[in-house]
Design an enzyme around this catalytic site. Structure first.
Site, mmCIF file in Angstrom:
data_model
loop_
_atom_site.group_PDB
_atom_site.id
_atom_site.type_symbol
_atom_site.label_atom_id
_atom_site.label_comp_id
_atom_site.label_asym_id
_atom_site.label_seq_id
_atom_site.Cartn_x
_atom_site.Cartn_y
_atom_site.Cartn_z
ATOM 1 N N ASP A 8 46.936 -64.745 -73.233
ATOM 2 C CA ASP A 8 48.301 -64.517 -73.684
ATOM 3 C C ASP A 8 48.350 -64.925 -75.173
ATOM 4 O O ASP A 8 47.424 -65.606 -75.646
ATOM 5 C CB ASP A 8 49.256 -65.382 -72.839
ATOM 6 C CG ASP A 8 50.670 -65.330 -73.346
ATOM 7 O OD1 ASP A 8 51.177 -64.227 -73.589
ATOM 8 O OD2 ASP A 8 51.281 -66.412 -73.532
ATOM 9 N N LEU A 9 49.360 -64.510 -75.901
ATOM 10 C CA LEU A 9 49.427 -64.824 -77.339
ATOM 11 C C LEU A 9 50.361 -66.011 -77.626
ATOM 12 O O LEU A 9 49.912 -67.116 -77.972
ATOM 13 C CB LEU A 9 49.906 -63.600 -78.119
ATOM 14 C CG LEU A 9 50.109 -63.817 -79.610
ATOM 15 C CD1 LEU A 9 48.777 -64.024 -80.316
ATOM 16 C CD2 LEU A 9 50.855 -62.645 -80.246
ATOM 17 N N ASP A 10 51.678 -65.744 -77.444
ATOM 18 C CA ASP A 10 52.689 -66.749 -77.819
ATOM 19 C C ASP A 10 52.552 -67.988 -76.927
ATOM 20 O O ASP A 10 52.657 -67.894 -75.703
ATOM 21 C CB ASP A 10 54.098 -66.167 -77.646
ATOM 22 C CG ASP A 10 54.361 -64.987 -78.586
ATOM 23 O OD1 ASP A 10 54.131 -65.134 -79.793
ATOM 24 O OD2 ASP A 10 54.798 -63.930 -78.104
ATOM 25 N N THR A 16 54.285 -69.693 -81.503
ATOM 26 C CA THR A 16 55.377 -68.866 -82.016
ATOM 27 C C THR A 16 56.680 -69.061 -81.243
ATOM 28 O O THR A 16 57.716 -68.545 -81.670
ATOM 29 C CB THR A 16 54.978 -67.367 -81.955
ATOM 30 O OG1 THR A 16 54.168 -67.201 -80.803
ATOM 31 C CG2 THR A 16 54.235 -66.937 -83.190
ATOM 32 N N LYS A 44 60.042 -67.845 -72.189
ATOM 33 C CA LYS A 44 58.590 -67.756 -72.398
ATOM 34 C C LYS A 44 57.971 -66.670 -71.509
ATOM 35 O O LYS A 44 58.209 -66.660 -70.303
ATOM 36 C CB LYS A 44 57.931 -69.108 -72.125
ATOM 37 C CG LYS A 44 58.253 -70.111 -73.211
ATOM 38 C CD LYS A 44 57.467 -71.387 -73.059
ATOM 39 C CE LYS A 44 57.766 -72.316 -74.221
ATOM 40 N NZ LYS A 44 57.188 -73.644 -74.033
ATOM 41 N N SER A 113 49.688 -59.633 -73.765
ATOM 42 C CA SER A 113 50.922 -60.269 -74.239
ATOM 43 C C SER A 113 52.136 -59.379 -74.013
ATOM 44 O O SER A 113 52.031 -58.151 -74.043
ATOM 45 C CB SER A 113 50.774 -60.552 -75.746
ATOM 46 O OG SER A 113 52.022 -60.861 -76.323
ATOM 47 N N ALA A 114 53.289 -60.008 -73.827
ATOM 48 C CA ALA A 114 54.547 -59.259 -73.691
ATOM 49 C C ALA A 114 55.093 -58.832 -75.058
ATOM 50 O O ALA A 114 55.977 -57.981 -75.140
ATOM 51 C CB ALA A 114 55.588 -60.130 -72.988
ATOM 52 N N LYS A 144 55.858 -59.040 -67.380
ATOM 53 C CA LYS A 144 55.429 -60.154 -66.530
ATOM 54 C C LYS A 144 56.675 -60.694 -65.815
ATOM 55 O O LYS A 144 57.727 -60.719 -66.447
ATOM 56 C CB LYS A 144 54.816 -61.274 -67.378
ATOM 57 C CG LYS A 144 53.583 -60.853 -68.174
ATOM 58 C CD LYS A 144 53.180 -61.968 -69.148
ATOM 59 C CE LYS A 144 52.067 -61.503 -70.081
ATOM 60 N NZ LYS A 144 51.691 -62.492 -71.096
ATOM 61 N N GLU A 168 47.405 -68.677 -69.748
ATOM 62 C CA GLU A 168 48.853 -68.442 -69.836
ATOM 63 C C GLU A 168 49.643 -69.745 -70.021
ATOM 64 O O GLU A 168 49.275 -70.767 -69.455
ATOM 65 C CB GLU A 168 49.338 -67.799 -68.527
ATOM 66 C CG GLU A 168 49.618 -66.321 -68.616
ATOM 67 C CD GLU A 168 50.736 -65.917 -69.565
ATOM 68 O OE1 GLU A 168 51.514 -66.770 -70.008
ATOM 69 O OE2 GLU A 168 50.827 -64.721 -69.865
ATOM 70 N N ASP A 169 50.726 -69.658 -70.783
ATOM 71 C CA ASP A 169 51.602 -70.840 -70.945
ATOM 72 C C ASP A 169 52.943 -70.639 -70.247
ATOM 73 O O ASP A 169 53.797 -71.524 -70.303
ATOM 74 C CB ASP A 169 51.870 -71.125 -72.427
ATOM 75 C CG ASP A 169 52.791 -70.087 -73.034
ATOM 76 O OD1 ASP A 169 52.555 -68.880 -72.812
ATOM 77 O OD2 ASP A 169 53.764 -70.474 -73.698
HETATM 78 C C1 BG6 Z 1 56.262 -63.249 -75.239
HETATM 79 C C2 BG6 Z 1 57.092 -64.464 -75.567
HETATM 80 O O1 BG6 Z 1 54.923 -63.473 -75.560
HETATM 81 O O2 BG6 Z 1 56.729 -62.115 -75.958
HETATM 82 C C3 BG6 Z 1 58.560 -64.181 -75.307
HETATM 83 O O3 BG6 Z 1 56.658 -65.563 -74.791
HETATM 84 C C4 BG6 Z 1 58.992 -62.951 -76.093
HETATM 85 O O4 BG6 Z 1 59.333 -65.297 -75.658
HETATM 86 C C5 BG6 Z 1 58.094 -61.773 -75.719
HETATM 87 O O5 BG6 Z 1 60.335 -62.636 -75.800
HETATM 88 C C6 BG6 Z 1 58.429 -60.497 -76.499
HETATM 89 O O6 BG6 Z 1 58.109 -60.704 -77.844
HETATM 90 P P1 BG6 Z 1 58.526 -59.748 -79.045
HETATM 91 O O7 BG6 Z 1 57.677 -60.260 -80.189
HETATM 92 O O8 BG6 Z 1 58.154 -58.355 -78.647
HETATM 93 O O9 BG6 Z 1 59.981 -59.908 -79.253
HETATM 94 MG MG MG Z 2 53.149 -67.129 -73.770
#
Ligand code: BG6
Ligand code: MG
Length: 217
Positions: A8-10, A16, A44, A113-114, A144, A168-169
């Site tokens: 996962d990224l964030d 972030t 998250k 990542s989302a 997710k 994953e966090d």
């Molecule tokens: C996820 C974050 O990785 O991405 C969420 O944990 C965030 O908090 C989601 O809403 C979507 O991100 P973005 O950058 O497309 O707004």
């Molecule tokens: Mg995350």
């Protein structure tokens, strides 16, 4: 058996969540209500659209479709301003240690990542070259805890899903990894992430011996 590793990224690779929080809080304040760090936990791993729905529920704000669309854009414009100057210093501790070890062992690596901002963030922190494939919010239709993002990542890596490991966090992310029948590793609070198969506070607790063990078992 060939293992694939999916990150996962964030909150896993970069911190972030604080920038997402600042952008959502600014919008909440403009709409006349408070948005706390505790409430931000619910965001998250959750798609931008779903986050806005939850935010409006918190503030008890009714929105027309036009307003909803405008606020989605506004939040992202603010978020992009926060991440504009991100650099390598925002990579979470010991993430490169694990990525380097996987690369040295020719293990395929994916991002799952989302976020729709994943690509520019990886570029800014200079980690893009580690990833064999990137699956993010631009490539999936189901957020997710649906496993779509991880199943697509496994497919693109050419690894069967049961042979993938996911870091994953977020609760929704751990649930998505479990639903994909992958090995789920929770990075963060082990009580919050109790559904993960393995738990670590952060990557400083994840040894290369453990990664080796995952590669073989
Ligand atoms: C996820 C974050 O990785 O991405 C969420 O944990 C965030 O908090 C989601 O809403 C979507 O991100 P973005 O950058 O497309 O707004
Ligand atoms: Mg995350």
């Amino acid at each position: 058996m060939k293992r694939g590793f999916i990150f996962d990224l964030d909150g896993v690779i970069v911190d972030t969540a604080k920038y997402h929080y600042l952008a959502w809080r600014k919008l909440a304040n403009e709409l006349g209500f408070e948005f706390t760090k505790e409430q931000n936990e619910l965001f998250k791993g959750v798609s931008r659209k779903r986050c806005l729905e939850i935010l409006l529920d918190i503030g008890k704000v009714e929105a027309t479709q036009d307003q909803f669309d405008t606020w989605m854009v506004e939040k992202n414009v603010d978020y992009l301003a926060y991440i504009k100057n991100m650099d390598e210093s925002e990579i979470l501790p010991d993430v490169p240690k694990v990525l380097d070890f996987l690369k040295e062992n020719n293990i395929p690596i994916a991002l799952g990542s989302a976020s729709k901002n994943a690509h520019p963030i990886l570029e800014k922190v200079n980690l893009l070259h580690y990833f064999d494939t990137i699956v993010d919010g631009n490539n999936v239709t189901k957020a997710k805890p649906d496993p779509e993002v991880f199943l697509l990542a496994a497919k693109q890596l050419g690894v069967s899903s049961i042979d993938c490991v996911v870091f994953e966090d977020a609760v929704a992310g751990v649930e998505a990894a479990n639903a994909a029948k992958m090995i789920s590793i929770g990075v963060g609070d082990e009580i919050v992430l109790s559904k993960a198969q393995f738990n670590f506070k952060d990557f400083t607790e994840i040894s290369t011996d453990f990664i080796k063990y995952l590669m073989k078992n």
